[in-house]
Design an enzyme around this catalytic site. Structure first.
Site, PDB file in Angstrom:
ATOM      1  N   TYR A 257       0.807  -1.279  -0.171  1.00  0.00           N
ATOM      2  CA  TYR A 257      -0.106  -0.025  -0.005  1.00  0.00           C
ATOM      3  C   TYR A 257       0.692   1.432   0.029  1.00  0.00           C
ATOM      4  O   TYR A 257       1.800   1.249   0.639  1.00  0.00           O
ATOM      5  CB  TYR A 257      -0.868   0.055   1.142  1.00  0.00           C
ATOM      6  CG  TYR A 257      -1.628  -1.141   1.274  1.00  0.00           C
ATOM      7  CD1 TYR A 257      -2.259  -1.939   0.301  1.00  0.00           C
ATOM      8  CD2 TYR A 257      -2.696  -1.262   2.690  1.00  0.00           C
ATOM      9  CE1 TYR A 257      -3.003  -2.966   0.543  1.00  0.00           C
ATOM     10  CE2 TYR A 257      -3.567  -2.308   2.612  1.00  0.00           C
ATOM     11  CZ  TYR A 257      -3.703  -3.235   1.682  1.00  0.00           C
ATOM     12  OH  TYR A 257      -4.608  -4.194   1.778  1.00  0.00           O
TER      13      TYR A 257
ATOM     14  N   SER B 167     -13.287  -5.192   1.345  1.00  0.00           N
ATOM     15  CA  SER B 167     -14.206  -4.798   0.212  1.00  0.00           C
ATOM     16  C   SER B 167     -15.586  -5.185   0.561  1.00  0.00           C
ATOM     17  O   SER B 167     -16.350  -5.401  -0.150  1.00  0.00           O
ATOM     18  CB  SER B 167     -13.769  -5.296  -1.122  1.00  0.00           C
ATOM     19  OG  SER B 167     -14.702  -4.413  -2.240  1.00  0.00           O
TER      20      SER B 167
ATOM     21  N   LEU C 157     -18.022  -3.035   1.354  1.00  0.00           N
ATOM     22  CA  LEU C 157     -18.699  -2.039   0.617  1.00  0.00           C
ATOM     23  C   LEU C 157     -18.584  -2.070  -0.860  1.00  0.00           C
ATOM     24  O   LEU C 157     -19.322  -1.183  -1.540  1.00  0.00           O
ATOM     25  CB  LEU C 157     -18.592  -0.652   1.379  1.00  0.00           C
ATOM     26  CG  LEU C 157     -18.993  -0.528   2.729  1.00  0.00           C
ATOM     27  CD1 LEU C 157     -18.732   1.055   3.178  1.00  0.00           C
ATOM     28  CD2 LEU C 157     -20.510  -0.879   2.771  1.00  0.00           C
TER      29      LEU C 157
ATOM     30  N   GLY D  15     -17.484   0.835  -2.343  1.00  0.00           N
ATOM     31  CA  GLY D  15     -18.248   2.036  -2.310  1.00  0.00           C
ATOM     32  C   GLY D  15     -19.447   1.900  -2.991  1.00  0.00           C
ATOM     33  O   GLY D  15     -20.496   2.749  -2.896  1.00  0.00           O
TER      34      GLY D  15
ATOM     35  N   LEU E 197     -21.931  -0.334  -2.410  1.00  0.00           N
ATOM     36  CA  LEU E 197     -23.031  -0.575  -1.303  1.00  0.00           C
ATOM     37  C   LEU E 197     -22.985   0.754  -0.490  1.00  0.00           C
ATOM     38  O   LEU E 197     -23.841   0.373   0.615  1.00  0.00           O
ATOM     39  CB  LEU E 197     -22.419  -1.922  -0.566  1.00  0.00           C
ATOM     40  CG  LEU E 197     -22.832  -3.167  -1.441  1.00  0.00           C
ATOM     41  CD1 LEU E 197     -22.117  -4.369  -0.921  1.00  0.00           C
ATOM     42  CD2 LEU E 197     -24.226  -3.329  -1.864  1.00  0.00           C
TER      43      LEU E 197
ATOM     44  N   GLY F 174     -24.341   3.159  -1.890  1.00  0.00           N
ATOM     45  CA  GLY F 174     -25.076   3.986  -2.782  1.00  0.00           C
ATOM     46  C   GLY F 174     -24.851   5.015  -3.485  1.00  0.00           C
ATOM     47  O   GLY F 174     -25.582   5.716  -4.312  1.00  0.00           O
ATOM     48  N   LYS F 175     -23.271   5.438  -3.406  1.00  0.00           N
ATOM     49  CA  LYS F 175     -22.908   6.859  -3.927  1.00  0.00           C
ATOM     50  C   LYS F 175     -22.779   6.637  -5.420  1.00  0.00           C
ATOM     51  O   LYS F 175     -22.742   7.960  -5.929  1.00  0.00           O
ATOM     52  CB  LYS F 175     -21.615   7.032  -3.196  1.00  0.00           C
ATOM     53  CG  LYS F 175     -20.524   6.372  -3.527  1.00  0.00           C
ATOM     54  CD  LYS F 175     -19.011   7.058  -2.712  1.00  0.00           C
ATOM     55  CE  LYS F 175     -18.127   5.984  -2.824  1.00  0.00           C
ATOM     56  NZ  LYS F 175     -16.925   6.582  -2.145  1.00  0.00           N
TER      57      LYS F 175
END
Length: 345
Positions: free
Chosen positions: A53, A232, A234, A237, A239, A241-242
């Protein structure tokens, strides 16, 4: 905050794990510091990083996330408050120790020592193999085709190498990431037979758009006490909703690095997300928190790794531990899974 044991150890880790891979890319050091301060104050005692990372991985940002965490340890003097997980990369590009396999004794020794230096610590609580060296299916690959033509460090040798760092006090526990049921089972079998370090966790993807972990690895997790660290949760991202209704928020992960995050660009992604959004709305839940809580309550789960680029996101994520999912909501979530089964495997 809720806590569970890491594998069969006495280490109690928070069921929300602070993910860090955006620090040094999407997030500055100061923002990383703010996230660490807040998370620890909220009882999040488990943090996950990797030598690779920041992400997307690039030579110029390699190791930057570990450096940020190390600088926070030095400034805060709170290393003893954190259960810290990091990872050694699998076969990688030339900028990482010349490329190729990394689990042989020479390269993994360099990897451990370099991570310790960047993290400004004497020990790593959980050291994970980021992905397999052998040819197999991971990172969402389907259609297994057996190919043993490449060379890779055999499991027993890798465990023997890790034993040296455990004996030296540099590593407390070891774990796997992006691993298959066969690989996990082989590692556990050899550990028991040879008296070598035992893998205590499996860090694989798991979310409402990808529940493939349930097919084989979930049973291994429960029966053999080697729980999932879900990354992961979400779905990058989706999930939250964005990205619904073709929205593309400025500086979001997909807007910044869409060519790297293609795993969720699938035909039924938006249909499934919309269905989950309606369930959340019906039950007066935040979609993000509903998605995270569903992960947390699974019997095979040890901790859910959340990643946030803003403090608002971080607070929403951490507070997911305090919501309840009714039996009706869970039933409706499972009904969506039958209509759109694992749209992003």
């Amino acid at each position: 905050m809720n806590y569970k044991k890491l594998g069969n150890t006495d280490l109690k880790v928070s069921t929300i794990c602070l993910g860090t891979m955006t620090w040094g890319e999407q997030n500055s050091e100061n923002e990383g510091f703010e996230q660490m301060d807040y998370a620890l104050d909220q009882g999040v005692n488990f943090w996950d990083t990797a030598e690779l990372y920041a992400v997307p991985p690039k030579e110029e940002t390699y190791g930057h996330t570990e450096i940020i965490i190390g600088n926070w340890f030095k400034k805060s003097n709170k290393r003893d408050k954190v259960i810290l997980a990091t990872k050694v990369a699998g076969p990688m590009r030339a900028y990482l120790r010349g490329g190729g396999n990394n689990y042989g004794i020479e390269k993994i020794t360099q990897a451990v020592n370099d991570s310790l230096k960047r993290l400004q610590t004497d020990y790593i609580d959980l050291y994970q193999l980021h992905w397999p060296e052998r040819n197999t299916n991971f990172f969402g690959k389907l259609g297994y085709e057996h190919d043993d033509s490449s060379e890779w460090n055999q499991f027993e040798d890798v465990l023997g190498n890790l034993q040296k760092f455990v004996d030296a006090g540099k590593i407390r526990e070891v774990g796997l990431s992006n691993e298959t049921p066969w690989g996990v089972s082989k590692y556990l079998k050899l550990s028991k037979e040879k008296g070598l370090p035992r893998m205590m966790s499996i860090q694989n993807p798991y979310n409402l758009l990808n529940r493939t972990y349930e097919v084989g690895l979930a049973e291994v997790s429960v029966r053999d006490k080697i729980g999932l660290l879900a990354y992961s949760p979400l779905a990058s991202g989706y999930l939250s909703g964005k990205y619904r209704n073709n929205q593309m928020p400025k500086n979001s992960r997909i807007e910044r690095d869409g060519s790297f995050w293609t795993r969720y660009e699938k035909p039924n992604t938006n249909k499934a997300v919309d269905a989950y959004f309606e369930i959340a709305k019906k039950h007066n839940l935040d979609l993000t928190q509903m998605s995270l809580k569903f992960c947390e309550i699974q019997s095979f789960m040890t901790s859910v790794i959340i990643g946030a680029t803003t403090m608002e996101q971080l607070k929403t994520n951490v507070e997911s531990v305090n919501i309840d999912l009714t039996d009706e909501a869970i039933k409706e979530i499972n009904e969506v899974q039958t209509i759109y089964p694992n749209p992003c495997p």
